[in-house]
Design an enzyme around this catalytic site. Sequence first.
Site, PDB file in Angstrom:
ATOM      1  N   GLN A   1      31.138  50.984 146.085  1.00  0.00           N
ATOM      2  CA  GLN A   1      31.300  49.995 145.018  1.00  0.00           C
ATOM      3  C   GLN A   1      32.731  49.492 144.940  1.00  0.00           C
ATOM      4  O   GLN A   1      33.175  49.014 143.899  1.00  0.00           O
ATOM      5  CB  GLN A   1      30.880  50.594 143.678  1.00  0.00           C
ATOM      6  CG  GLN A   1      29.390  50.845 143.594  1.00  0.00           C
ATOM      7  CD  GLN A   1      28.968  51.272 142.197  1.00  0.00           C
ATOM      8  OE1 GLN A   1      29.010  50.492 141.256  1.00  0.00           O
ATOM      9  NE2 GLN A   1      28.578  52.522 142.060  1.00  0.00           N
TER      10      GLN A   1
ATOM     11  N   ARG B   1      22.348  47.271 139.738  1.00  0.00           N
ATOM     12  CA  ARG B   1      22.436  47.052 138.277  1.00  0.00           C
ATOM     13  C   ARG B   1      21.056  47.082 137.652  1.00  0.00           C
ATOM     14  O   ARG B   1      20.911  47.263 136.454  1.00  0.00           O
ATOM     15  CB  ARG B   1      23.072  45.686 137.946  1.00  0.00           C
ATOM     16  CG  ARG B   1      24.498  45.457 138.370  1.00  0.00           C
ATOM     17  CD  ARG B   1      25.413  46.563 137.988  1.00  0.00           C
ATOM     18  NE  ARG B   1      25.565  47.511 139.089  1.00  0.00           N
ATOM     19  CZ  ARG B   1      26.083  48.721 138.963  1.00  0.00           C
ATOM     20  NH1 ARG B   1      26.494  49.143 137.793  1.00  0.00           N
ATOM     21  NH2 ARG B   1      26.174  49.548 140.000  1.00  0.00           N
TER      22      ARG B   1
ATOM     23  N   LYS C   1      28.035  59.224 136.397  1.00  0.00           N
ATOM     24  CA  LYS C   1      29.469  59.354 136.622  1.00  0.00           C
ATOM     25  C   LYS C   1      30.243  59.655 135.332  1.00  0.00           C
ATOM     26  O   LYS C   1      31.028  60.603 135.273  1.00  0.00           O
ATOM     27  CB  LYS C   1      29.932  58.030 137.231  1.00  0.00           C
ATOM     28  CG  LYS C   1      31.382  57.784 137.265  1.00  0.00           C
ATOM     29  CD  LYS C   1      31.618  56.416 137.876  1.00  0.00           C
ATOM     30  CE  LYS C   1      31.311  55.293 136.901  1.00  0.00           C
ATOM     31  NZ  LYS C   1      32.539  54.734 136.316  1.00  0.00           N
ATOM     32  N   THR C   2      29.971  58.859 134.316  1.00  0.00           N
ATOM     33  CA  THR C   2      30.701  59.052 133.060  1.00  0.00           C
ATOM     34  C   THR C   2      30.343  60.389 132.428  1.00  0.00           C
ATOM     35  O   THR C   2      31.203  61.064 131.865  1.00  0.00           O
ATOM     36  CB  THR C   2      30.379  57.912 132.074  1.00  0.00           C
ATOM     37  OG1 THR C   2      30.506  56.679 132.767  1.00  0.00           O
ATOM     38  CG2 THR C   2      31.326  57.930 130.904  1.00  0.00           C
TER      39      THR C   2
ATOM     40  N   ASP D   1      38.876  57.933 136.688  1.00  0.00           N
ATOM     41  CA  ASP D   1      37.600  57.215 136.791  1.00  0.00           C
ATOM     42  C   ASP D   1      37.745  56.074 137.801  1.00  0.00           C
ATOM     43  O   ASP D   1      38.857  55.589 138.025  1.00  0.00           O
ATOM     44  CB  ASP D   1      37.278  56.644 135.394  1.00  0.00           C
ATOM     45  CG  ASP D   1      35.878  56.095 135.309  1.00  0.00           C
ATOM     46  OD1 ASP D   1      35.055  56.422 136.172  1.00  0.00           O
ATOM     47  OD2 ASP D   1      35.613  55.332 134.358  1.00  0.00           O
ATOM     48  N   GLU D   2      36.665  55.630 138.398  1.00  0.00           N
ATOM     49  CA  GLU D   2      36.697  54.479 139.327  1.00  0.00           C
ATOM     50  C   GLU D   2      37.818  54.618 140.357  1.00  0.00           C
ATOM     51  O   GLU D   2      38.600  53.679 140.573  1.00  0.00           O
ATOM     52  CB  GLU D   2      36.888  53.164 138.549  1.00  0.00           C
ATOM     53  CG  GLU D   2      35.855  52.890 137.479  1.00  0.00           C
ATOM     54  CD  GLU D   2      34.587  52.261 138.026  1.00  0.00           C
ATOM     55  OE1 GLU D   2      34.349  52.332 139.255  1.00  0.00           O
ATOM     56  OE2 GLU D   2      33.817  51.713 137.219  1.00  0.00           O
TER      57      GLU D   2
END
Length: 738
Positions: free
Chosen positions: A259, A614, A43-44, A228-229
């Site tokens: 998420q 995670r 994603k980043t 983002d997010e």
Amino acid sequence: MKMDWLTDADLTPLVAPLNPAQKEAVTAPPQPRLVLAGAGSGKTRVLTHRLAWLIAAEGVSPHSILAVTFTNKAAAEMRGRIEQLISVPVRALWVGTFHGIAHRMLRRHWQQARLPQNFQIIDADDQMRLVKQVLRGLDLPDDRWPPRSVCGFINARKEEGQRPQQLQDQGDYSQRQYVRIYTAYQNACEVSGLVDFAELLLRAHELCRDNAEIQAHYRRSFRHILVDEFQDTNTLQYAWLRVLAGDSGILFAVGDDDQSVYSWRGARVENMLRMEHDFPGARIVRLEQNYRSTGTILKAANGLIAKNSNRLGKNLWTAAGDGAAIQLYAAYNEIDEAEFVALRCAEQRAAGRLCELAVLYRSNAQSRVLEEALIRHRIPYRIHGGLRFFERMEIKDTLAYLRLLANRDDDASFERAVNTPARGIGATTLERLRAVARQQQRCLWQTAQTQAAELGRSAAAVQKFLRLIEQLATDTAGQPLSATMALAIERSGLREHYQTAAAGSRGGGEQAQARLDNLDELVNAARSFERPPEDSALDPLTSFLAHVALEAGEQQAEAGEDCVQLMTLHAAKGLEFPAVFLVGLENGLFPHARAVDEGNLEEERRLCYVGLTRAQRQLYLSYAEVRRIHGAEQRGAPSIFLREIPAECMVETRPRSGVLRSLPPASCAPHRTVSAASSISEALPGGYRLGESVRHAKFGEGTILSFDGSGERTQVEVRFKSSGTKRLLLSMARLERG
DNA sequence: GCAGTCGTCATTTTT
DNA sequence: TGACGACTGC
């Protein structure tokens, strides 16, 4: 139209490391995009490469891009990674948190935003204090109007974009009082020049929405907006983005509906769906290839999250192998569970580094038993969460003096500083000052100046305090920030206050010493801040105070030692670890009974999904058959989530020996593995589900919170609307589906 | 103003 | 069970 930042050849590093889906997102034509980025799907990387691509390939000026994140950490990471990608002055970019960007705008346009030039930001703690004062002012008892709820109300209204005058009177007394408190609170903020976190966003939104000139300016500026997010945006943040984008701004939003775990603080996953409607031409790009976890872990995560409805839909896959099976440990109790974690950590210590291990739990209270076990085994650990540096009492005490130096109107700081350390200005005196201040519509400082003589016994003390601040202001004028800080700490008597405490009682002495150290650390922080970063039209003090409010700092600086990481599932979002322990998988604890009760089972499941994803290589799941909760032993059933994870992903491991077990199975060899299917896969008789509404002849309507046992002895725990929580034998209870 | 005591409450938290 | 806030007595 290409700018001369880069040549064509330089575009290679921007696209070469990307998979097809990532490349599609990064090199998309200038149109709105919603990137559905699964956990660990890069994603980043997509976000930063997209930004670099816009500049390098599309010739977009760095000034025309706005990139928004939620946390300072994410913003910093983005900056760092962009810097590595292209040689563009990062300071030219608007990369920051929602609050940071809003703050930057409000400082620029303070007049148009109708704020005093030196307005100060207050954090949640300051807000709570202020609310308590306001309640006192309105003569509302705070047991009937809990400050926590009031803060919640105010923040929720602000996050919906609502001012007190916009709230309609629905004839509801309670509602009317809340609006009254909201009004009074807002008034108090205006008088003191204070802005809370939600206010930063609301003001910035109103500024951009209502001021045509400013709106036009930023719409012209920000051709591209990257977020983002995105699944965590609230109503206000979304509205602000829309205003900023206008008809021509191009939104590039990255997020993962699976998420979304912050609905309880206003996040609206629906924004992801709304975006498709609100931004014409918007298209979804799915990132489903995962680079983090093993196939087994992904299979478990996919299987679990598939039980949720209302998903945008996504299936993670990996090119890597299956990896090790997930280990499920059925502990006898929470101590046994913690022991299991500690033993595994001890084993891993020889093999790898401890910082590769993370222990995740649903609620903070679970950490204690884990800590005790880790301490017993002499395994260093670090807990994420808790008080951060700038939130510590002694730091906030000192900052209150500094804020008062910057702005005498700041009543919240006046209240805090005036009698800390104690200088004989008690509740009575303060109440008198407050009453007069309210009556005259002035701040406490002015009131104290005019009223000092009439305060009787404490008059001298108040006057002394006023002189202390004035003298401090005079003596620190033109001084560097750190010197101001140091002098404030001395003259206020704060240092002496903690010194006596440190020298005194043996028990509290250690803590007082820590506080003294923190004060020194604060002076250090000020020293390193003496060249304010951007927008230095601000005086260094105000600039520092804003920085402190917006970035409360890390919890503990001691990142040096190699240690096991302990944190809640929420805190783990966005992180990854080679090995993860997910503990406390019992109905009632996780999914949490309260969440189930409130109808948020799906969010709990997403939280579990976050936890599972995670882990990179090894995942340990555990539950306790018996757990002490609020002092009482409770028998819990394995979490419903354990039954939703495909059984073939897991193996059940048993304890080494039965030391802590009441009834160690005789045949139980160390680390014996058996199929997990047996104990957790059977369905609940009658086909009842967790969270299902039921009706009982005597107790009325209720919700199923948990169940345990099997067959004839299956028990259900039901929370009844009128008669509280009851534990019933399913076969006897004759529940009806509600 | 401080220490000791009692009662209440108990999910998650960044900015 | 244990943490925290409110209250009481010196």
